[in-house]
Design a protein around this motif. Structure first.
Motif, PDB file in Angstrom:
ATOM      1  N   ARG A 214       0.828  -1.199   0.000  1.00  0.00           N
ATOM      2  CA  ARG A 214       0.000   0.000   0.000  1.00  0.00           C
ATOM      3  C   ARG A 214       0.868   1.256   0.000  1.00  0.00           C
ATOM      4  O   ARG A 214       1.919   1.277   0.627  1.00  0.00           O
ATOM      5  CB  ARG A 214      -0.832  -0.026   1.285  1.00  0.00           C
ATOM      6  CG  ARG A 214      -2.125   0.675   1.238  1.00  0.00           C
ATOM      7  CD  ARG A 214      -2.827   0.421   2.551  1.00  0.00           C
ATOM      8  NE  ARG A 214      -3.583  -0.819   2.539  1.00  0.00           N
ATOM      9  CZ  ARG A 214      -4.853  -0.923   2.167  1.00  0.00           C
ATOM     10  NH1 ARG A 214      -5.507   0.158   1.789  1.00  0.00           N
ATOM     11  NH2 ARG A 214      -5.453  -2.079   2.186  1.00  0.00           N
ATOM     12  N   SER A 215       0.432   2.297  -0.675  1.00  0.00           N
ATOM     13  CA  SER A 215       1.201   3.557  -0.685  1.00  0.00           C
ATOM     14  C   SER A 215       0.940   4.334   0.600  1.00  0.00           C
ATOM     15  O   SER A 215      -0.078   4.141   1.260  1.00  0.00           O
ATOM     16  CB  SER A 215       0.773   4.425  -1.865  1.00  0.00           C
ATOM     17  OG  SER A 215       0.984   3.734  -3.053  1.00  0.00           O
ATOM     18  N   ASP A 216       1.881   5.238   0.907  1.00  0.00           N
ATOM     19  CA  ASP A 216       1.746   6.073   2.100  1.00  0.00           C
ATOM     20  C   ASP A 216       1.376   7.491   1.681  1.00  0.00           C
ATOM     21  O   ASP A 216       1.647   7.909   0.561  1.00  0.00           O
ATOM     22  CB  ASP A 216       3.082   6.106   2.856  1.00  0.00           C
ATOM     23  CG  ASP A 216       3.564   4.707   3.167  1.00  0.00           C
ATOM     24  OD1 ASP A 216       2.874   4.009   3.919  1.00  0.00           O
ATOM     25  OD2 ASP A 216       4.620   4.310   2.628  1.00  0.00           O
ATOM     26  N   TYR A 217       0.811   8.244   2.651  1.00  0.00           N
ATOM     27  CA  TYR A 217       0.429   9.622   2.324  1.00  0.00           C
ATOM     28  C   TYR A 217       1.635  10.550   2.255  1.00  0.00           C
ATOM     29  O   TYR A 217       1.624  11.528   1.534  1.00  0.00           O
ATOM     30  CB  TYR A 217      -0.557  10.160   3.363  1.00  0.00           C
ATOM     31  CG  TYR A 217      -1.950   9.617   3.190  1.00  0.00           C
ATOM     32  CD1 TYR A 217      -2.693   9.919   2.053  1.00  0.00           C
ATOM     33  CD2 TYR A 217      -2.521   8.809   4.159  1.00  0.00           C
ATOM     34  CE1 TYR A 217      -3.968   9.427   1.897  1.00  0.00           C
ATOM     35  CE2 TYR A 217      -3.802   8.308   4.003  1.00  0.00           C
ATOM     36  CZ  TYR A 217      -4.518   8.616   2.862  1.00  0.00           C
ATOM     37  OH  TYR A 217      -5.774   8.117   2.704  1.00  0.00           O
ATOM     38  N   ASP A 218       2.666  10.268   3.053  1.00  0.00           N
ATOM     39  CA  ASP A 218       3.772  11.235   3.139  1.00  0.00           C
ATOM     40  C   ASP A 218       5.026  10.566   3.723  1.00  0.00           C
ATOM     41  O   ASP A 218       4.960   9.427   4.211  1.00  0.00           O
ATOM     42  CB  ASP A 218       3.345  12.446   3.987  1.00  0.00           C
ATOM     43  CG  ASP A 218       2.691  12.018   5.294  1.00  0.00           C
ATOM     44  OD1 ASP A 218       3.242  11.114   5.950  1.00  0.00           O
ATOM     45  OD2 ASP A 218       1.638  12.559   5.664  1.00  0.00           O
TER      46      ASP A 218
ATOM     47  N   ALA B 228       4.732   9.121   7.363  1.00  0.00           N
ATOM     48  CA  ALA B 228       4.101   7.802   7.512  1.00  0.00           C
ATOM     49  C   ALA B 228       5.061   6.701   7.062  1.00  0.00           C
ATOM     50  O   ALA B 228       5.189   5.660   7.714  1.00  0.00           O
ATOM     51  CB  ALA B 228       2.820   7.763   6.682  1.00  0.00           C
ATOM     52  N   ARG B 229       5.761   6.956   5.961  1.00  0.00           N
ATOM     53  CA  ARG B 229       6.665   5.938   5.391  1.00  0.00           C
ATOM     54  C   ARG B 229       7.808   5.631   6.355  1.00  0.00           C
ATOM     55  O   ARG B 229       8.152   4.477   6.596  1.00  0.00           O
ATOM     56  CB  ARG B 229       7.215   6.468   4.057  1.00  0.00           C
ATOM     57  CG  ARG B 229       7.830   5.437   3.163  1.00  0.00           C
ATOM     58  CD  ARG B 229       8.129   6.031   1.793  1.00  0.00           C
ATOM     59  NE  ARG B 229       6.949   6.616   1.188  1.00  0.00           N
ATOM     60  CZ  ARG B 229       6.860   7.851   0.686  1.00  0.00           C
ATOM     61  NH1 ARG B 229       7.897   8.648   0.692  1.00  0.00           N
ATOM     62  NH2 ARG B 229       5.736   8.296   0.165  1.00  0.00           N
ATOM     63  N   THR B 230       8.398   6.691   6.928  1.00  0.00           N
ATOM     64  CA  THR B 230       9.560   6.462   7.797  1.00  0.00           C
ATOM     65  C   THR B 230       9.134   5.867   9.139  1.00  0.00           C
ATOM     66  O   THR B 230       9.857   5.048   9.717  1.00  0.00           O
ATOM     67  CB  THR B 230      10.365   7.761   8.013  1.00  0.00           C
ATOM     68  OG1 THR B 230       9.479   8.807   8.442  1.00  0.00           O
ATOM     69  CG2 THR B 230      11.078   8.188   6.736  1.00  0.00           C
ATOM     70  N   LYS B 231       7.952   6.236   9.625  1.00  0.00           N
ATOM     71  CA  LYS B 231       7.485   5.635  10.881  1.00  0.00           C
ATOM     72  C   LYS B 231       7.191   4.141  10.668  1.00  0.00           C
ATOM     73  O   LYS B 231       7.437   3.313  11.542  1.00  0.00           O
ATOM     74  CB  LYS B 231       6.226   6.357  11.383  1.00  0.00           C
ATOM     75  CG  LYS B 231       6.450   7.790  11.822  1.00  0.00           C
ATOM     76  CD  LYS B 231       7.255   7.949  13.090  1.00  0.00           C
ATOM     77  CE  LYS B 231       6.472   7.615  14.318  1.00  0.00           C
ATOM     78  NZ  LYS B 231       7.241   7.950  15.557  1.00  0.00           N
ATOM     79  N   LYS B 232       6.679   3.812   9.493  1.00  0.00           N
ATOM     80  CA  LYS B 232       6.377   2.400   9.183  1.00  0.00           C
ATOM     81  C   LYS B 232       7.676   1.599   9.155  1.00  0.00           C
ATOM     82  O   LYS B 232       7.778   0.529   9.752  1.00  0.00           O
ATOM     83  CB  LYS B 232       5.652   2.321   7.832  1.00  0.00           C
ATOM     84  CG  LYS B 232       5.310   0.916   7.411  1.00  0.00           C
ATOM     85  CD  LYS B 232       4.264   0.883   6.301  1.00  0.00           C
ATOM     86  CE  LYS B 232       4.835   1.229   4.946  1.00  0.00           C
ATOM     87  NZ  LYS B 232       3.833   1.136   3.875  1.00  0.00           N
ATOM     88  N   PHE B 233       8.679   2.131   8.458  1.00  0.00           N
ATOM     89  CA  PHE B 233       9.943   1.400   8.400  1.00  0.00           C
ATOM     90  C   PHE B 233      10.611   1.378   9.785  1.00  0.00           C
ATOM     91  O   PHE B 233      11.289   0.402  10.136  1.00  0.00           O
ATOM     92  CB  PHE B 233      10.887   1.965   7.333  1.00  0.00           C
ATOM     93  CG  PHE B 233      12.020   1.022   7.074  1.00  0.00           C
ATOM     94  CD1 PHE B 233      11.837  -0.111   6.293  1.00  0.00           C
ATOM     95  CD2 PHE B 233      13.251   1.213   7.672  1.00  0.00           C
ATOM     96  CE1 PHE B 233      12.866  -1.021   6.102  1.00  0.00           C
ATOM     97  CE2 PHE B 233      14.288   0.322   7.486  1.00  0.00           C
ATOM     98  CZ  PHE B 233      14.099  -0.806   6.690  1.00  0.00           C
ATOM     99  N   GLY B 234      10.414   2.440  10.570  1.00  0.00           N
ATOM    100  CA  GLY B 234      10.962   2.469  11.936  1.00  0.00           C
ATOM    101  C   GLY B 234      10.461   1.288  12.762  1.00  0.00           C
ATOM    102  O   GLY B 234      11.236   0.611  13.442  1.00  0.00           O
ATOM    103  N   GLU B 235       9.160   1.043  12.706  1.00  0.00           N
ATOM    104  CA  GLU B 235       8.589  -0.123  13.424  1.00  0.00           C
ATOM    105  C   GLU B 235       9.272  -1.409  12.969  1.00  0.00           C
ATOM    106  O   GLU B 235       9.663  -2.250  13.777  1.00  0.00           O
ATOM    107  CB  GLU B 235       7.090  -0.273  13.103  1.00  0.00           C
ATOM    108  CG  GLU B 235       6.174   0.659  13.830  1.00  0.00           C
ATOM    109  CD  GLU B 235       4.700   0.243  13.670  1.00  0.00           C
ATOM    110  OE1 GLU B 235       4.433  -0.923  13.333  1.00  0.00           O
ATOM    111  OE2 GLU B 235       3.832   1.089  13.905  1.00  0.00           O
TER     112      GLU B 235
END
Ligand SMILES: NC(=O)c1ccc[n+]([C@@H]2O[C@H](COP(=O)([O-])OP(=O)(O)OC[C@H]3O[C@@H](n4cnc5c(N)ncnc54)[C@H](OP(=O)(O)O)[C@@H]3O)[C@@H](O)[C@H]2O)c1
Length: 378
Positions: free
Chosen positions: A163-167, A170-177
């Protein structure tokens, strides 16, 4: 031993720090930006004065807070060897709450949310190696769920790599997890994902105004470009901080990931705006959802210009996707485990907006009393 907490000068981090100190008797190692411990202590006092009077704050500073003046984006936080070693050997759990929320800057999100998180993970690995780390808690965001529409998202179904991210945020927080889970396989990890954190249900004062500005902008419009029945998942910061502190301190929380959100009980635009209008003895707005596209076009156009409206418009531009996605985040896990629910925004939102507009979207910070020395350094 102490909890290593990042982001304590921020809105949520200060609430978490106050909760840990006042309700859990915790000791804290705090990473705070500042040229030295004194400047960092002064910045901490600014963040904490929503919660504590100065004598109480100073007592904690002398007895249960150790400040490490440093930056996430510098190797070993820019600490000297002794201080970094002290941090490793006195940390028995981590709450990583610092982040860049600058949705417009890929560079800032990359540096703070990825490089910075990697630094925190390195620290955690070292503490774990020497004496075992009790828990690593990461304050993430529901934005990791990417582009959504008309959904109720559960914790296990939030991350979908297709799924694409809004910004970039969001993308970096997702990869952070993902990075935390991959690099700390033998540490107990708890991921907290707050939704839109807006205001404290206990009092109208706030130190964070960006989202409030966007709401005041919307509340001033006679017609809103939304569907009146769409839900907006807002959660009060006191609920969020209490959940983070309580679950972090629990020996064995039931889950490894929690949405800190209003979930199915999120209010609709009509419920929220009706309450704000009633508090001002005004009529509520009308809803014209077909105006969403032209409205977004105007907002984007204004955001790109240098006018008095451009700041409000650029805030609206970044928040707009989260206002029109009609998506909420199931909170059954946190509410059943804590036995408490978030407070509906309609019951405290008017006070927040009134405080913010009356104070020109600025908090009147009390200075550090002249007679007191700085904080206890690392
Ligand atoms: N606010 C929301 O609605 C919301 C919703 C969902 C999730 N979250 C998450 O909640 C967490 C806290 O958000 P917030 O709203 O409290 O944000 P905030 O008020 O902007 O606070 C951010 C904190 O991170 C620190 N920080 C940023 N860059 C740093 C660096 N290079 N080195 C050290 N510290 C740094 C800031 O320190 P300085 O004071 O030095 O700038 C500040 O203490 C974030 O992880 C965010 O993703 C927030």
């Amino acid at each position: 031993m102490a909890i290593f907490l990042t982001g304590s000068t921020g809105y949520i981090g200060a609430h978490v720090a106050a909760n840990l100190l006042e309700s859990h008797g915790a000791s804290l190692n705090l990473l705070i930006r500042g040229k030295d411990a004194q400047e960092a202590a002064r910045r901490l006092w600014n963040a904490m004065q929503l919660h504590l009077d100065f004598p109480r704050f100073y007592e904690h500073l002398q007895t249960r807070i150790r400040i490490f003046p440093g930056d996430l984006t510098t190797s070993q936080f820019g600490l000297n060897r002794d201080d970094y070693d002290r941090l490793i050997h006195t940390t028995d759990s981590v709450i990583h709450c610092a982040a860049s929320l600058n949705r417009k800057s890929e560079k800032s999100c990359l540096n703070v949310n990825l490089r910075g998180t990697l630094e925190v993970v390195q620290l955690a690995r070292r503490s774990h190696y020497y004496h075992g780390l009790r828990r690593f808690s990461d304050v993430s965001t529901v934005a990791v769920a990417g582009k959504r529409s008309n959904e109720i998202v559960t914790e296990d179904r939030a991350i979908d790599w297709e799924r694409s991210d809004y910004d970039p945020y969001a993308r970096t927080k997702k990869f952070g997890e993902h990075m935390i889970r991959e690099l700390l396989p033998d540490v107990q990890i708890t991921i907290f994902r707050p939704s839109i954190v807006l205001g404290d249900s206990r009092h109208p004062e706030t130190t964070q105004f960006d989202m409030v500005k966007a709401f005041v902008f919307l509340a001033g419009l006679k017609a809103l470009p939304f569907r009146s029945t769409d839900k907006i998942d807002i959660v009060n910061v006191d609920f969020v901080a209490d959940a983070i502190a309580t679950l972090h301190q629990e020996t064995d929380p039931r889950y490894d990931t929690y949405h800190l959100s209003s979930g199915r009980e999120s209010q609709t635009f009509r419920e929220v705006t009706a309450a704000l209008a009633a508090a001002q003895q005004k009529r509520g707005p009308i809803f014209l959802p077909f105006l969403e596209k032209p409205f977004s076009g105007v907002v984007n156009g204004l955001a790109g210009r240098k006018t008095s409206l451009s700041y409000g418009a650029s805030l609206m531009k970044v928040f707009m996707p989260y206002l029109v996605w009609n998506t909420v985040f199931d909170n059954t896990r946190v509410t059943s485990e804590l036995g408490r629910k978030p407070v509906p925004f309609s019951t405290y939102g008017y006070g927040l907006l009134k405080f913010s507009t009356e104070n020109n979207f600025a908090y009147n910070y009390k200075p550090w009393p002249a007679a007191s020395a700085g904080g206890s350094a690392a």
